[in-house]
Design a protein around this motif. Structure first.
Motif, mmCIF file in Angstrom:
data_model
loop_
_atom_site.group_PDB
_atom_site.id
_atom_site.type_symbol
_atom_site.label_atom_id
_atom_site.label_comp_id
_atom_site.label_asym_id
_atom_site.label_seq_id
_atom_site.Cartn_x
_atom_site.Cartn_y
_atom_site.Cartn_z
ATOM 1 N N UNK A 223 0.815 -1.214 0.000
ATOM 2 C CA UNK A 223 0.000 0.000 0.000
ATOM 3 C C UNK A 223 0.850 1.266 0.000
ATOM 4 N N UNK A 224 2.172 1.115 0.151
ATOM 5 C CA UNK A 224 3.067 2.270 0.115
ATOM 6 C C UNK A 224 3.850 2.321 -1.194
ATOM 7 N N UNK A 225 3.333 1.614 -2.204
ATOM 8 C CA UNK A 225 3.937 1.642 -3.535
ATOM 9 C C UNK A 225 2.885 2.058 -4.549
ATOM 10 N N UNK A 226 3.249 2.970 -5.441
ATOM 11 C CA UNK A 226 2.354 3.359 -6.527
ATOM 12 C C UNK A 226 3.087 3.181 -7.847
ATOM 13 N N UNK A 227 2.343 2.774 -8.858
ATOM 14 C CA UNK A 227 2.880 2.474 -10.184
ATOM 15 C C UNK A 227 2.264 3.466 -11.169
ATOM 16 N N UNK A 228 3.138 4.185 -11.880
ATOM 17 C CA UNK A 228 2.681 5.304 -12.703
ATOM 18 C C UNK A 228 2.869 4.998 -14.188
ATOM 19 N N UNK A 229 1.767 5.048 -14.937
ATOM 20 C CA UNK A 229 1.723 4.923 -16.388
ATOM 21 C C UNK A 229 2.259 3.595 -16.915
ATOM 22 N N UNK B 62 -0.172 -12.095 -16.337
ATOM 23 C CA UNK B 62 0.120 -12.452 -14.946
ATOM 24 C C UNK B 62 0.347 -11.212 -14.086
ATOM 25 N N UNK B 63 0.962 -10.180 -14.670
ATOM 26 C CA UNK B 63 1.165 -8.942 -13.923
ATOM 27 C C UNK B 63 -0.166 -8.245 -13.662
ATOM 28 N N UNK B 64 -1.010 -8.198 -14.678
ATOM 29 C CA UNK B 64 -2.317 -7.559 -14.511
ATOM 30 C C UNK B 64 -3.137 -8.280 -13.446
ATOM 31 N N UNK B 65 -3.086 -9.605 -13.435
ATOM 32 C CA UNK B 65 -3.816 -10.379 -12.423
ATOM 33 C C UNK B 65 -3.300 -10.063 -11.028
ATOM 34 N N UNK B 66 -1.979 -10.028 -10.891
ATOM 35 C CA UNK B 66 -1.398 -9.727 -9.582
ATOM 36 C C UNK B 66 -1.796 -8.324 -9.108
ATOM 37 N N UNK B 67 -1.677 -7.361 -9.983
ATOM 38 C CA UNK B 67 -1.945 -5.980 -9.586
ATOM 39 C C UNK B 67 -3.408 -5.771 -9.206
ATOM 40 N N UNK B 68 -4.318 -6.484 -9.845
ATOM 41 C CA UNK B 68 -5.735 -6.356 -9.485
ATOM 42 C C UNK B 68 -5.992 -6.772 -8.039
ATOM 43 N N UNK B 69 -5.212 -7.713 -7.536
ATOM 44 C CA UNK B 69 -5.427 -8.182 -6.176
ATOM 45 C C UNK B 69 -4.452 -7.642 -5.151
ATOM 46 N N UNK C 111 -2.080 -4.467 -3.144
ATOM 47 C CA UNK C 111 -2.287 -3.138 -2.580
ATOM 48 C C UNK C 111 -1.589 -2.043 -3.359
ATOM 49 N N UNK C 112 -0.811 -2.412 -4.370
ATOM 50 C CA UNK C 112 -0.127 -1.409 -5.196
ATOM 51 C C UNK C 112 -1.156 -0.635 -6.010
ATOM 52 N N UNK C 113 -1.118 0.676 -5.908
ATOM 53 C CA UNK C 113 -2.072 1.504 -6.648
ATOM 54 C C UNK C 113 -1.479 1.915 -7.994
ATOM 55 N N UNK C 114 -2.302 1.923 -9.021
ATOM 56 C CA UNK C 114 -1.881 2.314 -10.354
ATOM 57 C C UNK C 114 -2.527 3.644 -10.746
ATOM 58 N N UNK C 115 -1.719 4.505 -11.381
ATOM 59 C CA UNK C 115 -2.211 5.817 -11.793
ATOM 60 C C UNK C 115 -1.688 6.165 -13.173
ATOM 61 N N UNK C 116 -2.473 6.936 -13.910
ATOM 62 C CA UNK C 116 -1.939 7.672 -15.040
ATOM 63 C C UNK C 116 -1.188 8.877 -14.479
ATOM 64 N N UNK C 117 -0.261 9.373 -15.256
ATOM 65 C CA UNK C 117 0.602 10.459 -14.783
ATOM 66 C C UNK C 117 -0.198 11.624 -14.221
ATOM 67 N N UNK C 118 -1.221 12.047 -14.955
ATOM 68 C CA UNK C 118 -1.959 13.244 -14.567
ATOM 69 C C UNK C 118 -2.831 13.029 -13.331
ATOM 70 N N UNK C 119 -3.075 11.768 -12.961
ATOM 71 C CA UNK C 119 -3.966 11.477 -11.830
ATOM 72 C C UNK C 119 -3.219 11.031 -10.575
ATOM 73 N N UNK C 120 -1.913 11.103 -10.585
ATOM 74 C CA UNK C 120 -1.093 10.531 -9.518
ATOM 75 C C UNK C 120 -1.457 11.080 -8.139
ATOM 76 N N UNK C 121 -1.628 10.179 -7.191
ATOM 77 C CA UNK C 121 -1.770 10.506 -5.775
ATOM 78 C C UNK C 121 -0.618 9.855 -5.023
ATOM 79 N N UNK C 122 0.084 10.635 -4.227
ATOM 80 C CA UNK C 122 1.292 10.154 -3.567
ATOM 81 C C UNK C 122 0.976 9.396 -2.288
ATOM 82 N N UNK C 123 1.774 8.362 -1.975
ATOM 83 C CA UNK C 123 1.640 7.722 -0.665
ATOM 84 C C UNK C 123 2.197 8.631 0.422
ATOM 85 N N UNK C 124 1.894 8.291 1.658
ATOM 86 C CA UNK C 124 2.371 9.090 2.784
ATOM 87 C C UNK C 124 3.850 8.821 3.053
#
Length: 253
Positions: free
Chosen positions: A131-137, A144-151, A153-166
């Protein structure tokens, strides 16, 4: 700011990614009598030591696995960072899911705890909470990567929508996050990404928060190319130097 150059693509020497001398260049005598994980552990142990001593480290290398040494070095000096991972790829492959066998597609997964016996344990690298990792663009994901990421805590963002972890931040930028048309010569180009200028502006915006404790710049490029990548790296480093008060080590917080 301290620039640290790691002139390797995985365990192969790769010179020429920086035009100006770095403050520190990390090299090591890599043992021939072990597997690639053992060789990388030797190299990244040296890097981790350099990062642990550096003032506002900017690590420049030829692949994303170098981030393992960067994060291990921060942890050695008591920093518990979150990570912002700019990459056209997911970098969450495993030995069990990869179809290419390329371990440069695994570092983010290793950072969040995958099979620590491979290299993390040798570096003293503690797993980051997903939950303290974000993946951008990341726009080129294997199933297999898409399946893992769906389940995960890593959050995915487009560049313009990025929200930073604490908390304190490591900003990792694989230059292939940039649209392939703007950076010819990359080993793994992916079309449809943001512009160079947009990525640079977003990185500067993150640094302006004052929470960045290290920057990790990776570029897997074809020898004989790389002029655009070198120019981007120089621009980023100059941007950090312009406002050093915005880019501080944890001990300064």
């Amino acid at each position: 700011m301290t620039t640290i150059y790691v002139p390797y693509h995985l365990d192969e020497r790769l010179d020429g990614l920086v035009d100006e001398p770095a403050d520190t260049t990390v090299t090591a005598d890599l043992p021939a009598d072990t597997d690639i994980w053992g060789r990388l552990a030797v190299l990244y142990d040296v890097l981790a030591d350099e990062v642990s001593k550096a003032d506002a480290p900017v690590v420049i290398s030829g692949d994303c696995t170098t981030a393992l040494g960067t994060v291990a070095g921060l942890q050695r000096r008591g920093v518990d960072p979150a990570i912002v991972w700019f990459d056209a790829h997911g970098d969450v492959q495993t030995l069990e899911t990869t179809t290419s066998g390329y371990i440069g597609g695994m570092p983010l997964r290793i950072l969040v705890g995958y099979r620590p016996e491979l290299i993390a344990d040798r570096l003293g690298l503690r797993a980051l909470d997903e939950r303290r990792a974000v993946l951008v663009d990341a726009r080129d994901l294997d199933p297999a990567e898409a399946d893992y990421l769906r389940g995960s805590g890593i959050r995915q963002y487009r560049l313009q929508d990025l929200e930073l972890p604490d908390g304190p931040l490591v900003v990792h930028v694989d230059l292939d996050v940039v649209d392939a048309a703007e950076l010819p010569g990359l080993l793994f180009p992916v079309p449809g990404g943001p512009s160079l200028g947009a990525v640079l502006a977003k990185v500067r915006e993150i640094i302006a928060t004052g929470r960045v404790v290290a920057v990790d710049l990776a570029c897997t490029w074809r020898p004989g190319n790389g002029a655009e990548a070198r120019a981007f790296i120089q621009t980023v480093c100059k941007g950090f130097r312009k406002d050093p008060n915005k880019f501080r080590t944890e001990r300064d917080h």
